[in-house]
Motif scaffolding. Sequence first.
Motif: not given
Length: 444
Positions: A91, A102, A105, A133, A137
């Motif tokens: 990420v 995060n 994610l 978000v 993604a």
Amino acid sequence: MKKIYVLDTSVLLDDPNAIYAFEDNEVVIPTVVLEEIDSKKRLGDDLGRNARRISRTLDKFREYGNLNKGIHLETGGTLRIEINHRNLKQVRHYFHEVNNDNLILAVALNLQLEEKEKESPKEVILVSKDILVRIKADTLGVAAQDYLSDKIVRFDDMYRGYEIINVPTLIIDKFYNDGFLDTTISPFNKYIFYPHQFLILKDELGSSKSAIVYYDSHMRKLFPLHSGDKAIWGIYPRNAQQKMALELLLDDNIPLVTLTGRAGTGKTLLALVAGLYKTEELSLYRKLLVARPVVPLGKDIGYLPGDKEEKLRPWMQPIYDNLEFIFNKHEGNDIEDIVAGIRGLEVEALTFIRGRSIPNEFIIIDEAQNLTKHEVKTIVSRVGENSKIVLVGDPEQIDHPYLDSTNNGLTYVIEKFKDYEEAGHVMFEKGERSRLAELAAKIL
């Protein structure tokens, strides 16, 4: 092929029963979601209530097995708390900050990378009500979707309270001659009408002939409006939707009225005029109670200086603006003196009326789009004998972090009550505040 759904915190705080909405698929809750839920459980609003509900649900699930390894749900799917896959290495190539979003994610991305190495990989989908978000993604190549099970109706399909129907000129002439129309004749026999629904009949040939009618579900006929163009306390209805609204507001047999529309369409003004007329002039109700949520709803207003009235004034100012407009037209006196002289008028924050039983009052709830389904149920279910409640708001203007135009309490009431005689609804279309205000509402 079964799928893996990774749930964001926003989903569970919006709907504690969301874990049951994914049928026989695998539901994954990252541990960071539990931490965020824990931080919300002491709140006194709906977020706190939902945080406590999902906490109790997960605690009960511990009886069925180890949540880390996964348990079976009654839907046929599984649920597990994901304690691994929080490595941010992948990420952080794109998003450098270490934060809860995060970390969620990272769980979804790492699960996806792990699945791709299997012979029969499952699709990993991140479910979040947070738009950013979902965008992040997508940037990472992870499938993301909004949580749709809480949607009451698509925004474009929301009940408007009226329909525009093109009819032959003879139909309009017949209506004015007979004073009613039978819905068993063409073209009405192909429509399904709701109680207190309105129709705007227009000449199909394009002439200026038209009529506004309402549907009587008992007689199954269309009748003219009772209120017409008459003024109430010096306020005249300026368009078709305002005429429809006054018809509902002045009908004592309809205890629930909902009015929606953009700013400046006259929703609150007409509700106040009707309430004052019914309480002050006709004395049909003991009191006119006007309330609106203190945004953000449920937060304490104690940090503001002064007593309760002084603290509430900034939040209630839009109500006073409408009252000033009404009374300047009607009396020409100072608004403070007029409001103080009306014993039957009470302007209150919604925080202070929840839990009360309210009989024999005309109740107006402004900005009702900021209510959750639970909150609106709490309020409407408190309406006592011989009371009338009017919910006013703009579903496109939401201040609540976990609500939108299709899952808020106002939309919920409109859709749930449209089949019942006890309720009526009108969606306002045209702004009447000013040309500039109407243009701003459309393009900004």
